[in-house]
Write an enzyme that holds these catalytic residues in place. Structure first.
Site: not given
Ligand SMILES: *[C@@H]1O[C@H](CO)[C@@H](O)[C@H](O)[C@H]1NC(C)=O
Length: 351
Positions: A166, A207, A243, A271
């Site tokens: 992130e 990521n 997500h 994820e």
């Protein structure tokens, strides 16, 4: 003695006669019916794995671990929290490996690939990192040391590391955190190089979330990967966290993955979950099935997409309700570990 036993039996009789009915709400909802195992389906589609995140507190739940431990269901696991900085190096130079080792050993025992998560992230940091008074040189040494220790510990065991997690704001600018503010964007190649030296065979990933949509954040990540490649910095993959929200899966997902693989990196959906505003309804669960199918189909269609990881596989342990107020039911198994229509959507996506 006799009369006491008899009394106990009498007391139990009403309980035996009044077994509780199945709750009306859940029996009214559709369930999944596919008997195809998820990792088996992913491998049949030519992928490396279908996997799941898991966490240490869940591993005493035998109904849960019976599903988790079967590598036909999940061929890869990611520790949801155990390898994060606050849990592995809570004080500088003090390493706590119990939880991370438990999940690494579980992957080994189960014959599952392991994704390491993560080395450098702005969140879940111990206070010695966030409140230290650092110079560029001293924090660079800390980033190198943490990454080296963590990646070395599981050398030869980890398929891929989320070395950087992130790094961007949603507008595509770099996230302002202790690493960026002290070292500048150079913290990214510094960590990647340390990870490569510590385990030359692990795939090194960055990521991120919200890069599944066309826009500034995806563009920033594409530009970063391109410049790292141009500078000879080790970078092997990009993780698209994914997500998502029921009914709002990005139509750009496949084309964005193709834009990354065109730069010479692999991609993974790392994820995945698809949440809804509660309560669950049959219509929402059917839309969720379609949405899971859409996401899996996008990975299937991109040859450089190596696999998909769900961010835990049951609503019983999903992070969603505690993070997004009023939302939940985001995973392919309900909180009783019963397959949902979403499960069938995943199978359909791989086929
Ligand atoms: C910190 O040092 C690195 C060299 O290790 C350099 O590339 C980077 O630009 C420096 N950052 C700042 C903010 O001066």
């Amino acid at each position: 003695m006799i009369s006491k036993t008899f009394t106990v039996l009498l007391a139990l009789l009403p309980l035996v006669q009044c077994a509780p009915p199945t709750p009306a709400a859940s029996s009214a909802l559709p369930t999944g019916t596919s008997t195809v195992a998820l990792n088996t389906a992913a491998k049949a589609a030519g992928k490396l794995y279908m996997g799941t995140a898991t966490d240490n507190g869940e591993l005493t739940d035998t109904a849960y671990t019976t599903i988790l431990d079967n590598n036909a269901n999940f061929g890869q696991i990611t520790p949801a929290n155990a390898m994060k900085w606050e849990n592995t190096e809570p004080e500088q130079g003090t390493w706590t490996w119990t939880n991370a080792d438990q999940i690494a050993n579980l992957a080994k025992t189960n014959g599952q690939l392991l994704r390491g998560h993560n080395c450098v992230w702005y969140n879940q940091l111990p206070s010695w990192v966030t409140s230290g008074s650092w110079t560029n040189a001293t924090l660079t040494a800390v980033v190198q040391d943490h990454t080296t220790e963590l990646v070395s510990r599981y050398k030869g065991q980890v398929y891929a590391w989320d070395v950087i997690n992130e790094p961007f704001n949603d507008d595509g600018t770099y996230r302002s955190d202790v690493f960026y503010n002290t070292i500048g964007p150079a913290y990214i190649p510094i960590a990647l190089r340390a990870a490569r030296a510590a385990d030359p065979n692990a795939k090194l990933y960055i990521n991120e979330y919200n890069i599944e949509y066309t826009g500034s954040k995806a563009t920033a990540m594409l530009n970063l990967v391109e410049s790292l490649k141009a500078e000879g910095v080790p970078i092997d993959g990009v993780g698209l966290q994914s997500h998502f929200i029921v009914g709002e899966v990005p139509t750009s997902l496949q084309s964005i993955m193709e834009q990354f693989t065109a730069l010479g990196v692999e991609v993974a959906i790392t994820e995945l979950d698809i949440r809804m505003t509660l309560p669950e309804t049959a219509a929402l669960l059917e839309q969720q099935k379609t949405d899971y199918d859409t996401v899996i189909s996008a990975c299937r269609a991109v040859s450089g997409c190596v696999g998909v990881t769900v961010w835990d596989f049951t609503d019983k342990y999903s992070w969603v309700p505690s993070t997004f107020s009023g939302q939940g039911a985001a995973t392919p198994y309900d909180s009783n570990l019963v397959k949902k229509p979403a499960y069938d959507g995943i199978v359909a996506g791989w086929q």
